[in-house]
Design an enzyme around this catalytic site. Structure first.
Site, mmCIF file in Angstrom:
data_model
loop_
_atom_site.group_PDB
_atom_site.id
_atom_site.type_symbol
_atom_site.label_atom_id
_atom_site.label_comp_id
_atom_site.label_asym_id
_atom_site.label_seq_id
_atom_site.Cartn_x
_atom_site.Cartn_y
_atom_site.Cartn_z
ATOM 1 N N LYS A 121 0.614 -1.235 0.283
ATOM 2 C CA LYS A 121 -0.316 -0.164 0.050
ATOM 3 C C LYS A 121 1.216 1.182 0.071
ATOM 4 O O LYS A 121 0.164 1.912 -0.581
ATOM 5 C CB LYS A 121 -1.261 0.141 0.900
ATOM 6 N N ASP A 139 -7.487 2.202 1.370
ATOM 7 C CA ASP A 139 -6.768 1.987 2.978
ATOM 8 C C ASP A 139 -8.532 1.732 2.745
ATOM 9 O O ASP A 139 -9.534 0.874 2.765
ATOM 10 C CB ASP A 139 -6.252 3.295 3.190
#
Length: 219
Positions: A121, A139
């Site tokens: 990420k 997220d």
């Protein structure tokens, strides 16, 4: 409504709400963005934006960062949480950037993900926001909304990312992931959620989610 119609509605609504898209984490270059994103793990962007000026005042590049000790870094970043791991990661990756990349942040997923404390990420955010390479960092907001909207099964963030990349045109990924984050914060939060304010979920949402929300409201 077909899945494609849902996607078209979603994109049109987000473009209307967020024609200009601010980047949530304050930074001035790829290195400061990388550090800010690393710090944001299990913390909030607001908290990170309060702490990074204190850190970057002492060190806003890898050369100055390794002049600090891991303990110095840890003391500054304590309020964002996970400071033992994050301080080691910041020091370690800064050292590698100097030794392997002349102090520059590398422009590849593989090289970024090989750095200490940098996961997929974090690498995706840096590739997208610092270098403009199409990526879809997922997220908690994106993971929650993709499930609420019936566009992913909510199994895990890897699956959500695959579904998002399959459903949305690649040239929109960099804008779209940010638009969804802002939408989730403003209109479709995890807590204190009001379906009436959430036009996207109200229009294209998973029926089980809408029904549960309506029942809770009635009771």
């Amino acid at each position: 409504m077909t899945k494609q119609e849902k996607v078209d509605f979603l994109i049109a609504t987000l473009n209307k709400l967020y024609p200009e898209i601010p980047i949530p984490l304050d930074h001035k270059d790829p290195y400061t963005l990388l550090i800010a994103v690393l710090l944001s793990a299990q913390s909030t962007d607001v908290r990170v934006n309060q702490i990074t000026p204190l850190l970057f005042k002492k060190a806003n590049n890898p050369y100055d960062m390794i002049k600090l000790s891991i303990e110095d870094i840890r003391e500054i970043i304590k309020p964002v949480g996970l400071s033992p791991m994050k301080s080691k990661g910041i020091y370690g990756l800064s050292k590698i950037l100097i030794e392997k990349y002349n102090g520059e942040v590398p422009k590849s997923f593989e090289a970024l993900e090989a750095l200490p404390a940098v996961g997929h990420k974090t690498a995706s955010v840096v590739m997208s926001q610092a270098f403009g390479v199409p990526a879809f960092p997922v997220d908690t907001h994106i993971h929650r909304l993709m499930y609420r909207w019936g566009l992913s099964n909510g199994k895990n963030v890897s699956q959500t990312e695959k579904d998002a990349k399959r459903l949305f045109p690649e040239h929109l990924w960099n804008d779209l992931h940010l638009q969804i984050i802002w939408y989730g914060r403003q209109y479709s939060p995890a807590r204190g959620w009001n379906l009436e304010n959430d036009i996207i979920t109200k229009t294209i949402g998973r029926s089980s989610v809408i029904n549960t929300c309506t029942k809770i409201k009635k009771s």
